[in-house]
Scaffold this active site. Structure first.
Site, mmCIF file in Angstrom:
data_model
loop_
_atom_site.group_PDB
_atom_site.id
_atom_site.type_symbol
_atom_site.label_atom_id
_atom_site.label_comp_id
_atom_site.label_asym_id
_atom_site.label_seq_id
_atom_site.Cartn_x
_atom_site.Cartn_y
_atom_site.Cartn_z
ATOM 1 N N ASP A 188 0.814 -1.011 0.014
ATOM 2 C CA ASP A 188 -0.101 0.253 0.278
ATOM 3 C C ASP A 188 0.682 1.217 0.391
ATOM 4 O O ASP A 188 1.917 1.065 0.237
ATOM 5 C CB ASP A 188 -0.760 0.200 1.075
ATOM 6 N N ASP B 151 1.306 4.888 2.240
ATOM 7 C CA ASP B 151 0.718 5.543 4.087
ATOM 8 C C ASP B 151 1.004 6.811 3.552
ATOM 9 O O ASP B 151 0.083 7.570 4.157
ATOM 10 C CB ASP B 151 1.226 5.092 4.685
ATOM 11 N N ASP C 111 1.322 -2.311 8.288
ATOM 12 C CA ASP C 111 1.478 -3.273 7.956
ATOM 13 C C ASP C 111 2.576 -4.806 7.673
ATOM 14 O O ASP C 111 2.543 -5.150 7.208
ATOM 15 C CB ASP C 111 1.343 -2.575 6.519
ATOM 16 N N LYS D 67 -3.463 -7.599 10.494
ATOM 17 C CA LYS D 67 -3.537 -6.768 9.511
ATOM 18 C C LYS D 67 -4.320 -6.904 8.379
ATOM 19 O O LYS D 67 -3.480 -8.630 8.045
ATOM 20 C CB LYS D 67 -2.766 -6.388 9.233
ATOM 21 N N CYS E 93 -18.286 -5.642 -17.938
ATOM 22 C CA CYS E 93 -17.165 -5.581 -18.378
ATOM 23 C C CYS E 93 -16.753 -3.800 -18.189
ATOM 24 O O CYS E 93 -15.543 -3.839 -17.841
ATOM 25 C CB CYS E 93 -16.472 -5.303 -20.153
#
Length: 662
Positions: free
Chosen positions: A155, A157, A178, A363, A644
């Site tokens: 990710d 942050d 994380d 997490k 789609c």
């Protein structure tokens, strides 16, 4: 299990050694024995437990203060149960005798310094590190399994940067959430660590796939130092005076893939630095498994519905966006509209990305898988979806461009199924390819390898190369149901459509027209469609292709005919490949019990579309709500439909992947 470290004794002078609390040390009582000795006895400090290891068939345990025979291969094992306060403050004495009654011939003395060295992680999968919890080196699947879990820190942050895993320093304290915690116990006399050091290590291959940060307390980012990673495979631990434990945080850098099983190991060694060649006294190791990327099926509750705003020769797709907004409201689902400036007029958001998630005991967060398709939406996932607690992963095709089958309309996942005695509690991934044809289009190996390596959603390859676009979402979908099965598989069916039209003809509605209500499409009556030999031939071919997949799906998902619903749908061949004759109804978006279905513009019978009525009769008794939406100009004519042109982020499974047994 590794053999205990052996210590040699001497009659001439005391022996000094270091041991680890709770770890066995073998005392070699045979290394220096006085002449004439036939038996021996062992005593020691109260902090040291002494165990005699012997073969009961060869020797019996002596009674009282009797001695042990020297000719019976009796081993002496000692274990310290507490940390030394001073150097060599624990004592073990071995006395040698000629007979049971005689005085000792000689004594050997061992002085021990006991230290607490242990590398601990969350092997119990509770979200907390527990010291000394079982076998830390072996990772086991299943409800009774054990082993720590590592998240890929994919990710972002801090806004404006790349994924956090690319940073060589901690960018925010939130980023620690994380990572997986790891604790190094290092208790013992400070003087010992003047001649001994602790070394944290990973193999060269593992160090490329993880980073380790050392925490030194405080709330400043400077208190967290990267000590292991792609550039550093070992680290001499900086132990402070009086320090008994050091906190570390570990992050993953790579998902499992063809060349990576997902297992990563770290070790800490207590090293004696006094010899010319340093000697390892003790090593403790832990093993992590990198959490897999997990897809979510249509049976999971929707959280967000994504759709693109576009403009073409027909104008803007505002009406379609409005219909999607109403559908999302019904389903209590957030609508996210990707503006034209961010999609470059690319409407096929299903083809560009797939939402999934990663999960660990401490997490969990969603992760978007960006396809190698790389058209107008190529930057959307990286620039607009990647963020705090929202990860990103992609796979690129080297030396070649992506084919149509590399788009993620060709990627789906079933609900949880049981096949024979095998459970798939997270479902099975479905992809389209060219089999059973000897050659043709397939999803790129780099993507297939990635999906296979995740292990927990064992992929099934279907036959989709008979379609012009070649995606599995053109002929199948899954919908949730409230009965015991929990879902139905929907399959497009030319046979069901022709049968429906034949029934309507026999009821006297042969002149009712397909495409009624469309200005841009020539109408065709039921009689005309049924009399079209080419369309019937094409339908027979398509039905064979779908039936082939039907049998594969029944076999690989453990389905029966009662689990399948045939949705009336016609296709025609354009060259060697099939395209939908009217809007493809299985290419729907599923938001809980609400289904956003392409409006088929079928023949009107008593003012109602007979195709819509048929689909309602099949699905609404299952507790579903059919909402037919016009996608003809903006999607169908461009060889796509609602599925789609939309994408859905769904709620993760409550089932924990580590409790499965791949």
């Amino acid at each position: 299990m590794a053999s205990p470290r052996a210590v040699q004794l001497s009659l001439r002078k005391p022996t000094h050694a270091v041991c680890v609390v709770g770890v066995e040390t073998l005392v070699n009582v045979y290394s220096d024995v006085p002449k004439g000795a036939k038996t021996f006895g062992v005593s020691g400090s109260s902090e040291v437990k002494i165990y005699m290891v012997y073969d009961p068939s060869r020797v019996a345990e002596p009674a009282g203060w009797a001695h042990w025979p020297l000719d019976a291969n009796v081993d002496v094992v000692v274990v310290a149960d507490t940390v030394s306060k001073d150097l060599y403050d624990f004592k073990v004495k071995v006395s040698y005798f000629e007979s049971q009654e005689a005085a000792a011939l000689a004594h050997s003395v061992l002085y021990l310094t006991a230290v607490d060295v242990s590398l601990d992680v969350d092997t119990g999968r509770t979200g907390k590190v527990k010291k000394g919890s079982g076998d830390k080196k072996t990772w086991r699947w299943g409800p009774g399994g054990s082993g720590a879990i590592l998240l890929v820190n994919c990710d972002r942050d801090i806004h404006g940067s790349r994924e956090d895993l690319h940073a060589n320093h901690l960018k925010s304290l939130e980023d620690l959430q994380d990572m997986s915690p790891m604790v190094l116990s290092c208790g013992g006399p400070d003087e010992l660590f003047e001649s001994h050091k602790l070394v944290l290590k990973a193999s060269l291959s593992d160090s490329r796939r993880l980073k380790v940060f050392c925490a030194r307390g405080g709330t400043s980012l400077s208190n967290y130092k990267q000590v292991l990673g792609p550039r550093h495979s070992s680290y001499e631990v900086e132990r402070h005076s009086g320090e008994r434990a050091i906190q570390f945080y570990v992050e993953g850098l790579a998902f499992p893939d063809a060349s990576f099983s997902g297992l990563l190991s770290l070790s800490v060694s207590l090293v004696d630095t006094r010899p010319l060649s340093e000697v390892s006294v003790f090593t403790d190791s832990v093993t992590f498994r990198v959490a897999p990327w997990i897809m979510t099926p249509n049976t999971q509750p929707p959280l967000e519905l994504y759709v693109c705003s576009v403009t073409d020769i027909h104008g803007r797709n505002d009406k379609f966006l409005e219909d999607m907004s109403h559908l999302a409201t019904k389903a209590n689902c957030k609508l996210v509209v990707c503006p034209r400036a961010e999609n470059r007029n690319d409407r096929w958001i299903q083809d560009e990305l797939e939402f999934g998630y990663i999960d660990a005991p401490h997490k969990s967060f969603p992760v978007v898988f960006d396809s190698p398709r790389n058209r107008g939406l190529r930057d959307f996932a990286l620039k607009r979806i990647l963020g705090p607690d929202f990860g990103y992963v992609t796979r690129e095709i080297e030396f070649a461009g992506a084919s149509g089958l590399d788009s993620f309309g060709n990627l789906d996942v079933s609900p949880p199924v049981r096949v024979g005695n095998t459970d798939y509690p997270l479902g099975r991934i479905l992809i389209g390819g060219s089999f059973p044809k000897p050659s043709g289009r397939r999803m790129a190996r780099v993507v297939r390898d990635f999906l296979q390596a995740q292990q927990v959603q064992s992929p099934v390859e279907l036959y989709s190369d008979w379609l012009s676009v070649g995606h599995v979402d053109e002929f199948l979908s899954f919908v949730p149901t409230s009965d015991q099965k929990g879902f139905r598989l929907l399959l497009a069916s030319p046979s069901a459509c022709l049968q429906l039209f034949q029934e309507k003809k026999e009821e006297g509605y042969g002149e009712a027209e397909q495409f009624d209500g469309l200005k841009h499409k020539a109408k065709r009556s039921i009689n005309d469609i049924l009399a079209d030999k080419h369309l019937r031939r094409d339908s027979a071919h398509v039905q064979k292709c779908i039936d082939w997949n039907r049998e594969v799906l029944k076999r690989e998902l453990g389905l029966s005919e009662s689990d399948i619903v045939d949705i009336p749908q016609l296709f025609f061949l354009k060259g060697a490949y099939a395209e939908a004759f009217f809007p493809d109804m299985v290419n729907m978006v599923v938001l809980g019990k609400y289904l956003g279905i392409p409006k088929p513009f079928g023949p009107l019978i008593n003012g109602r579309c007979c195709l819509e009525e048929k689909v309602r009769s099949l699905l609404e008794p299952l507790g579903l709500r059919c909402v037919f939406i016009d996608d003809f100009l903006f999607y169908h004519q461009l060889l796509g439909e609602i599925h789609c042109g939309t994408n859905v982020r769904r709620k993760p499974f409550t089932f924990k992947w580590w409790n499965s047994v791949p």
